[in-house]
Design a protein around this motif. Structure first.
Motif, PDB file in Angstrom:
ATOM      1  N   MET A 221       0.819  -1.211   0.000  1.00 20.78           N
ATOM      2  CA  MET A 221       0.000   0.000   0.000  1.00 20.78           C
ATOM      3  C   MET A 221       0.866   1.281   0.000  1.00 20.78           C
ATOM      4  O   MET A 221       1.787   1.391   0.793  1.00 20.78           O
ATOM      5  N   PRO A 222       0.583   2.253  -0.848  1.00 23.99           N
ATOM      6  CA  PRO A 222      -0.446   2.312  -1.887  1.00 23.99           C
ATOM      7  C   PRO A 222       0.060   1.896  -3.271  1.00 23.99           C
ATOM      8  O   PRO A 222      -0.678   1.989  -4.255  1.00 23.99           O
ATOM      9  N   GLU A 223       1.338   1.437  -3.342  1.00 22.62           N
ATOM     10  CA  GLU A 223       1.894   1.041  -4.637  1.00 22.62           C
ATOM     11  C   GLU A 223       1.531  -0.415  -4.950  1.00 22.62           C
ATOM     12  O   GLU A 223       2.369  -1.242  -5.274  1.00 22.62           O
ATOM     13  N   TYR A 224       0.245  -0.724  -4.807  1.00 18.94           N
ATOM     14  CA  TYR A 224      -0.223  -2.096  -4.937  1.00 18.94           C
ATOM     15  C   TYR A 224       0.233  -2.758  -6.244  1.00 18.94           C
ATOM     16  O   TYR A 224       0.772  -3.870  -6.239  1.00 18.94           O
ATOM     17  N   GLU A 225       0.013  -2.080  -7.343  1.00 16.31           N
ATOM     18  CA  GLU A 225       0.279  -2.703  -8.637  1.00 16.31           C
ATOM     19  C   GLU A 225       1.776  -2.900  -8.875  1.00 16.31           C
ATOM     20  O   GLU A 225       2.187  -3.882  -9.489  1.00 16.31           O
ATOM     21  N   GLN A 236       9.576 -15.962  -5.242  1.00 18.11           N
ATOM     22  CA  GLN A 236       9.628 -16.080  -3.781  1.00 18.11           C
ATOM     23  C   GLN A 236       8.997 -14.883  -3.066  1.00 18.11           C
ATOM     24  O   GLN A 236       8.948 -14.853  -1.834  1.00 18.11           O
ATOM     25  N   VAL A 237       8.521 -13.896  -3.814  1.00 18.09           N
ATOM     26  CA  VAL A 237       7.898 -12.719  -3.198  1.00 18.09           C
ATOM     27  C   VAL A 237       6.426 -13.006  -2.922  1.00 18.09           C
ATOM     28  O   VAL A 237       5.704 -13.528  -3.776  1.00 18.09           O
ATOM     29  N   ARG A 238       6.020 -12.666  -1.724  1.00 16.78           N
ATOM     30  CA  ARG A 238       4.637 -12.825  -1.311  1.00 16.78           C
ATOM     31  C   ARG A 238       4.115 -11.480  -0.801  1.00 16.78           C
ATOM     32  O   ARG A 238       4.880 -10.548  -0.614  1.00 16.78           O
ATOM     33  N   LEU A 239       2.821 -11.411  -0.545  1.00 17.09           N
ATOM     34  CA  LEU A 239       2.207 -10.186  -0.029  1.00 17.09           C
ATOM     35  C   LEU A 239       1.294 -10.545   1.130  1.00 17.09           C
ATOM     36  O   LEU A 239       0.639 -11.592   1.090  1.00 17.09           O
ATOM     37  N   ASP A 240       1.266  -9.682   2.167  1.00 20.00           N
ATOM     38  CA  ASP A 240       0.276  -9.923   3.216  1.00 20.00           C
ATOM     39  C   ASP A 240      -0.831  -8.885   3.131  1.00 20.00           C
ATOM     40  O   ASP A 240      -0.660  -7.802   2.596  1.00 20.00           O
ATOM     41  N   MET A 253      -6.519   5.014   0.552  1.00 23.79           N
ATOM     42  CA  MET A 253      -5.582   4.349  -0.343  1.00 23.79           C
ATOM     43  C   MET A 253      -6.250   3.100  -0.928  1.00 23.79           C
ATOM     44  O   MET A 253      -5.895   1.967  -0.600  1.00 23.79           O
ATOM     45  N   PRO A 254      -7.237   3.283  -1.796  1.00 24.41           N
ATOM     46  CA  PRO A 254      -8.015   2.148  -2.299  1.00 24.41           C
ATOM     47  C   PRO A 254      -7.204   1.235  -3.203  1.00 24.41           C
ATOM     48  O   PRO A 254      -6.334   1.686  -3.949  1.00 24.41           O
ATOM     49  N   PHE A 255      -7.511  -0.048  -3.109  1.00 27.82           N
ATOM     50  CA  PHE A 255      -6.905  -1.025  -3.997  1.00 27.82           C
ATOM     51  C   PHE A 255      -7.595  -0.915  -5.358  1.00 27.82           C
ATOM     52  O   PHE A 255      -8.829  -0.935  -5.427  1.00 27.82           O
ATOM     53  N   PRO A 256      -6.831  -0.796  -6.456  1.00 31.11           N
ATOM     54  CA  PRO A 256      -7.459  -0.629  -7.779  1.00 31.11           C
ATOM     55  C   PRO A 256      -8.188  -1.900  -8.222  1.00 31.11           C
ATOM     56  O   PRO A 256      -7.585  -2.969  -8.287  1.00 31.11           O
ATOM     57  N   ARG A 257      -9.450  -1.773  -8.520  1.00 26.83           N
ATOM     58  CA  ARG A 257     -10.244  -2.951  -8.884  1.00 26.83           C
ATOM     59  C   ARG A 257      -9.746  -3.606 -10.173  1.00 26.83           C
ATOM     60  O   ARG A 257      -9.921  -4.804 -10.375  1.00 26.83           O
ATOM     61  N   PRO A 261      -7.856  -9.299 -10.953  1.00 19.16           N
ATOM     62  CA  PRO A 261      -7.453 -10.550 -11.619  1.00 19.16           C
ATOM     63  C   PRO A 261      -6.001 -10.929 -11.322  1.00 19.16           C
ATOM     64  O   PRO A 261      -5.680 -12.121 -11.200  1.00 19.16           O
ATOM     65  N   ARG A 262      -5.121  -9.948 -11.194  1.00 14.76           N
ATOM     66  CA  ARG A 262      -3.718 -10.236 -10.861  1.00 14.76           C
ATOM     67  C   ARG A 262      -3.618 -10.759  -9.433  1.00 14.76           C
ATOM     68  O   ARG A 262      -2.834 -11.667  -9.147  1.00 14.76           O
ATOM     69  N   LEU A 263      -4.417 -10.188  -8.544  1.00 13.14           N
ATOM     70  CA  LEU A 263      -4.443 -10.656  -7.163  1.00 13.14           C
ATOM     71  C   LEU A 263      -4.941 -12.095  -7.104  1.00 13.14           C
ATOM     72  O   LEU A 263      -4.394 -12.927  -6.370  1.00 13.14           O
ATOM     73  N   ALA A 264      -5.963 -12.405  -7.880  1.00 12.47           N
ATOM     74  CA  ALA A 264      -6.488 -13.768  -7.910  1.00 12.47           C
ATOM     75  C   ALA A 264      -5.439 -14.746  -8.431  1.00 12.47           C
ATOM     76  O   ALA A 264      -5.282 -15.854  -7.901  1.00 12.47           O
ATOM     77  N   ALA A 265      -4.698 -14.326  -9.453  1.00 14.17           N
ATOM     78  CA  ALA A 265      -3.696 -15.209 -10.051  1.00 14.17           C
ATOM     79  C   ALA A 265      -2.543 -15.493  -9.100  1.00 14.17           C
ATOM     80  O   ALA A 265      -1.878 -16.532  -9.213  1.00 14.17           O
TER      81      ALA A 265
END
Length: 314
Positions: A221-225, A236-240, A253-257, A261-265
């Motif tokens: 956050m906020p550089e989600y993408e 080996q990179v993960r996100l919490d 700081m909204p997550f871009p909708r 699909p990238r989050l799902a993948a």
């Protein structure tokens, strides 16, 4: 799993703390969430336990709306004594959690690691956590912590105000990459940017240590993408999920909708994190915020339990 929090005890402060009655109700709500997913428990990779006087300073900083909070009003929902806080997590069905702690200046990390090792010894469901700071003896005490059984490290670029690609840290990152010990790292620029926050310094670290198991806190956050991109390029990179997708964070700081699909993948590399106890809303809200993304029960089960269980061999 016992769904009843502990009986009332002495509290650090009543302000912002939830009542025992509301905790019982919340535990029931979380139990129903787990039952919908067929989960016996949760694994939370981003919870804070630290020496009491240090934690009190952290709470005072939030109460004063210090600069790194972005000036936001930030009531501490679970302002309780240490044993009570651990019991609350157990009542919520959290089968494993961490003691995220971090230094803000040189000379603190080794002492914090000693405290965390003792906390892990007396708290079997806490993953033995350690920390680090760019200083001359960092390689030595990181090695000591790993040899003592540390299972996860915490790095806080924002609070520590250091460059994660600092040459002093290079041997420590190499050691952690070789030992395959994950590092939860707050490196995004939220809620307030720091001199060395953002994806570019982390990209430099990963260029040197591609096998380093970094867990980017708060989804970057906020550089989600940008941080999703790092995870896509580095296996080996993960996100919490800490505080991401909640009403609180979405308000500024909204997550871009478009990135869903990238989050799902990346569903096998997203881990549940909460920031307990330092959150300005009920714990269950983080779970509901993930559920309402609509990415499906399989994704949600993996995020709330299976991914971290596999990573830490639980």
């Amino acid at each position: 799993m016992n769904d009843h929090p502990p009986a009332p005890g002495s509290r650090t402060s009543p302000e912002g703390a939830t009542s025992d009655v509301s905790l019982v109700a919340e535990a029931g709500e979380i139990r129903r969430f787990r039952e919908r997913l067929g989960l016996a428990g949760l694994v939370d990779v981003h919870t804070h336990f630290m020496p009491e006087r240090v934690l009190r300073k952290v709470w005072e900083y939030f109460d004063a709306q210090g600069p790194l909070t972005g000036g936001l009003e930030w009531p501490i929902t679970y302002r309780r004594q240490e044993a009570e806080r651990a019991a609350v997590l157990r009542a919520f069905g959290v089968r494993a959690f961490t003691s995220m702690l971090y230094p803000h200046k040189p000379g603190m990390a080794r002492w914090l690691n000693g405290w965390a090792a003792e906390f892990a010894r007396r708290t079997p469901d806490c993953l033995h956590t350690a920390t680090l700071f760019p200083e001359p003896d960092v390689e030595a005490y990181v090695r000591e912590a790993v040899e003592a059984g540390a299972r996860v490290f915490k790095a806080h670029v924002q609070v520590g105000a250091y460059d994660p690609a600092d040459e002093l840290l290079r041997p420590a990152w190499g050691l952690l990459a070789e030992a395959r010990v994950p590092v939860v790292i707050h490196c995004g620029s939220g809620p307030a940017p720091g001199k060395h926050t953002g994806p570019e310094p982390i990209a430099r670290v990963l260029a040197r240590h591609p096998g380093l198991r970094l867990i980017v806190a708060h989804m970057g956050m906020p550089e989600y993408e940008d941080f999703l991109g790092l995870a896509e390029r580095h296996g080996q990179v993960r996100l919490d999920t800490t505080m991401a997708f909640t009403d609180f964070s979405e308000s500024f700081m909204p997550f871009p909708r478009r990135a869903l699909p990238r989050l799902a993948a990346l569903g096998d590399r997203v881990l549940l994190g909460s920031d307990f106890p330092n959150i300005p809303y009920p714990y269950v809200h983080q779970l509901h915020a993930l559920e309402r993304l609509g990415l499906g029960a399989r994704w949600l089960r993996a995020v709330c339990h299976d991914n971290a269980a596999a990573l830490f061999g639980l």
